[in-house]
Design an enzyme around this catalytic site. Structure first.
Site, PDB file in Angstrom:
ATOM      1  N   ARG A 108      40.981  52.284  40.537  1.00 45.67           N
ATOM      2  CA  ARG A 108      41.057  51.214  39.542  1.00 45.67           C
ATOM      3  C   ARG A 108      41.523  51.826  38.238  1.00 45.67           C
ATOM      4  O   ARG A 108      40.960  52.816  37.766  1.00 45.67           O
ATOM      5  CB  ARG A 108      39.707  50.530  39.309  1.00 45.67           C
ATOM      6  CG  ARG A 108      39.719  49.721  38.004  1.00 45.67           C
ATOM      7  CD  ARG A 108      38.514  48.898  37.742  1.00 45.67           C
ATOM      8  NE  ARG A 108      38.470  47.755  38.637  1.00 45.67           N
ATOM      9  CZ  ARG A 108      37.761  46.649  38.396  1.00 45.67           C
ATOM     10  NH1 ARG A 108      37.058  46.539  37.290  1.00 45.67           N
ATOM     11  NH2 ARG A 108      37.754  45.667  39.256  1.00 45.67           N
ATOM     12  N   HIS A 135      45.491  42.743  41.608  1.00 47.16           N
ATOM     13  CA  HIS A 135      44.072  42.883  41.978  1.00 47.16           C
ATOM     14  C   HIS A 135      43.890  42.318  43.404  1.00 47.16           C
ATOM     15  O   HIS A 135      43.213  41.304  43.600  1.00 47.16           O
ATOM     16  CB  HIS A 135      43.192  42.142  40.966  1.00 47.16           C
ATOM     17  CG  HIS A 135      41.741  42.527  41.024  1.00 47.16           C
ATOM     18  ND1 HIS A 135      41.264  43.584  41.780  1.00 47.16           N
ATOM     19  CD2 HIS A 135      40.646  41.984  40.420  1.00 47.16           C
ATOM     20  CE1 HIS A 135      39.951  43.672  41.629  1.00 47.16           C
ATOM     21  NE2 HIS A 135      39.550  42.722  40.816  1.00 47.16           N
ATOM     22  N   GLN A 138      40.447  41.343  45.242  1.00 48.82           N
ATOM     23  CA  GLN A 138      39.795  40.119  44.736  1.00 48.82           C
ATOM     24  C   GLN A 138      40.306  38.881  45.487  1.00 48.82           C
ATOM     25  O   GLN A 138      39.538  37.971  45.812  1.00 48.82           O
ATOM     26  CB  GLN A 138      40.059  39.971  43.233  1.00 48.82           C
ATOM     27  CG  GLN A 138      39.494  38.692  42.630  1.00 48.82           C
ATOM     28  CD  GLN A 138      37.970  38.679  42.564  1.00 48.82           C
ATOM     29  OE1 GLN A 138      37.370  39.636  42.096  1.00 48.82           O
ATOM     30  NE2 GLN A 138      37.343  37.604  43.033  1.00 48.82           N
ATOM     31  N   ASP A 231      40.300  33.137  34.657  1.00 46.37           N
ATOM     32  CA  ASP A 231      39.946  34.546  34.445  1.00 46.37           C
ATOM     33  C   ASP A 231      39.854  34.746  32.932  1.00 46.37           C
ATOM     34  O   ASP A 231      40.256  33.874  32.144  1.00 46.37           O
ATOM     35  CB  ASP A 231      41.040  35.441  35.064  1.00 46.37           C
ATOM     36  CG  ASP A 231      40.742  36.927  34.947  1.00 46.37           C
ATOM     37  OD1 ASP A 231      39.572  37.297  34.702  1.00 46.37           O
ATOM     38  OD2 ASP A 231      41.686  37.741  35.107  1.00 46.37           O
ATOM     39  N   CYS A 272      36.906  35.234  39.055  1.00 49.18           N
ATOM     40  CA  CYS A 272      36.680  36.566  39.643  1.00 49.18           C
ATOM     41  C   CYS A 272      35.480  37.270  39.024  1.00 49.18           C
ATOM     42  O   CYS A 272      34.912  38.172  39.639  1.00 49.18           O
ATOM     43  CB  CYS A 272      37.934  37.417  39.489  1.00 49.18           C
ATOM     44  SG  CYS A 272      38.502  37.556  37.787  1.00 49.18           S
ATOM     45  N   ARG A 300      33.196  39.831  47.676  1.00 49.03           N
ATOM     46  CA  ARG A 300      33.924  41.060  47.348  1.00 49.03           C
ATOM     47  C   ARG A 300      33.500  42.184  48.282  1.00 49.03           C
ATOM     48  O   ARG A 300      34.301  42.971  48.758  1.00 49.03           O
ATOM     49  CB  ARG A 300      33.644  41.511  45.898  1.00 49.03           C
ATOM     50  CG  ARG A 300      34.131  40.595  44.798  1.00 49.03           C
ATOM     51  CD  ARG A 300      35.620  40.392  44.814  1.00 49.03           C
ATOM     52  NE  ARG A 300      36.383  41.624  44.839  1.00 49.03           N
ATOM     53  CZ  ARG A 300      36.518  42.488  43.830  1.00 49.03           C
ATOM     54  NH1 ARG A 300      35.962  42.250  42.673  1.00 49.03           N
ATOM     55  NH2 ARG A 300      37.261  43.580  43.968  1.00 49.03           N
TER      56      ARG A 300
HETATM   57  N1  NVA Z   1      42.008  40.205  34.303  1.00 43.72           N
HETATM   58  C1  NVA Z   1      40.731  40.882  34.308  1.00 43.72           C
HETATM   59  C2  NVA Z   1      40.180  40.945  35.691  1.00 43.72           C
HETATM   60  C3  NVA Z   1      38.798  41.542  35.799  1.00 43.72           C
HETATM   61  C4  NVA Z   1      38.296  41.582  37.206  1.00 43.72           C
HETATM   62  C5  NVA Z   1      40.890  42.269  33.712  1.00 43.72           C
HETATM   63  O1  NVA Z   1      41.857  42.961  34.091  1.00 43.72           O
HETATM   64  O2  NVA Z   1      40.079  42.656  32.881  1.00 43.72           O
HETATM   65  N1   CP Z   2      36.033  40.837  39.790  1.00 47.40           N
HETATM   66  C1   CP Z   2      35.968  42.156  39.551  1.00 47.40           C
HETATM   67  O1   CP Z   2      36.875  42.929  39.856  1.00 47.40           O
HETATM   68  O2   CP Z   2      34.818  42.550  38.951  1.00 47.40           O
HETATM   69  P1   CP Z   2      34.502  44.009  38.366  1.00 47.40           P
HETATM   70  O3   CP Z   2      35.422  44.214  37.199  1.00 47.40           O
HETATM   71  O4   CP Z   2      33.058  43.949  37.973  1.00 47.40           O
HETATM   72  O5   CP Z   2      34.771  45.011  39.449  1.00 47.40           O
END
Ligand code: NVA
Ligand code: CP
Length: 314
Positions: A108, A135, A138, A231, A272, A300
């Site tokens: 990540r 992502h 997800q 989101d 998400c 998840r």
């Molecule tokens: N768009 C958000 C998704 C978090 C799961 C981010 O990248 O922070």
């Molecule tokens: N939805 C998601 O990816 O959550 P986290 O950022 O907590 O992993």
């Protein structure tokens, strides 16, 4: 089963066919049912998986950790200050070293290029736990949740509201187009997804028999929606854009009025998570009876487990 994903990386749903995506969702359903009965097949016994996190995470980190342990594997968490990735060592070198020690690697972070390099140079399956542009794990959880609620994916009217060019909007557009869900985005024009990606997804949608609609008219976007999804307005790494985003997106909040304007009494709300209540969604909607966000969060784990099992089992 004709689908065999052993040895494959999971970097984006662009790399997978509709049949392969459905296979992962159905495998997750099966693993979920088994776990509820306390049946653990230990498909990954004695495997080691590295979990690299440049950005924070609750759901993704815990899903990889619990999923790996349920299947008999050992997860090793490598936070941004724990390893030299991209700082004192090239991504290619770190990839080659980790590939000698681990059977699979989750990443990540910021750049999609990093996760691609990890896959190219490690020689083991690499899983994308979120980048600035995608992502994909997800979306599998979202699809499992939709299948549980509606019994199908094909033909579902899926509407994403908010920041139309972030990782979630991109990943959902790719996934919906591949799987035959009609996909719409309601977003201000300056936050529309990249034209190149829209064109690619229109090609997938043509093949799967679905549609893609991008509009700044949010009321138009949500007409007949089975799912309204949103989101955060400010994704990880964009913290300096807060004021600008709130001004741009304040009319795109998912509130009771929007949920009730679909013309469909059975519209569900998805997110998400993590959510910022009072920004992209009101407390009433996320806590309301149409919200399925915690089923989604649980899923998840089952879907990430399915990705690891499918790509890593012997
Ligand atoms: N768009 C958000 C998704 C978090 C799961 C981010 O990248 O922070
Ligand atoms: N939805 C998601 O990816 O959550 P986290 O950022 O907590 O992993």
């Amino acid at each position: 089963m004709s689908v065999d994903l052993r040895g494959r990386s999971f970097l984006t749903l662009k790399d997978f066919t509709g049949e392969e995506i459905e296979y992962l969702v159905d495998l997750a359903k099966d693993l979920k049912e088994k776990k509820k009965k306390r049946i653990f097949e230990k498909n990954l016994l004695n495997k080691n998986v590295a979990l690299i996190f440049e950005k924070p995470s609750t759901r993704t980190r815990c899903s990889f950790t619990v999923g790996a342990i349920d299947e008999g594997a050992h997860p090793e968490y490598l936070g941004k200050d724990d390893i030299q990735l991209g700082h004192k060592e090239t991504v290619e070198d770190t990839a080659r070293v980790l590939g000698r020690m681990f059977d699979g690697i989750e990443f990540r972070g910021f750049s999609q290029e990093t996760v691609e390099k990890l896959a190219k140079y490690s020689g083991v399956p690499v899983w994308n736990g979120l980048t600035d542009e995608d992502h994909p794990t997800q979306v599998l959880a979202d699809f499992l949740t939709i299948k549980e609620k509606f019994g199908r994916l094909k033909g579902i009217n899926f509407v994403y509201v908010g920041d139309g060019r972030n990782n979630m909007a991109n990943a959902l557009m790719i996934g919906c187009a591949k799987m035959g869900l009609n996909f719409a985005i309601g977003a201000p024009e300056s936050l529309f997804p990249e034209e190149k990606l829209v064109e690619l997804c229109k090609g997938y949608a043509k093949e799967s028999g679905s549609t893609i609609t991008i509009t700044s008219d949010v009321k138009e976007a949500v007409k007949n929606a089975d799912v309204i999804y949103t989101d955060v307005w400010i994704s990880m790494g964009e913290e300096d854009k807060k004021e600008e985003r709130v001004a741009l997106l304040k009319d795109y909040q998912v509130n009771d009025e929007l949920m009730n304007s679909t013309g469909n009494a059975d519209t569900i709300f998805m997110h998400c998570l993590p959510a910022v209540r009072g920004y992209e969604v009101t407390n009433e909607v996320i806590e309301g009876e149409k919200s399925v966000v915690f089923d989604e969060a649980e899923n998840r784990m089952h879907t990430i487990k399915a990705v690891m099992v499918a790509t890593l089992k012997d």
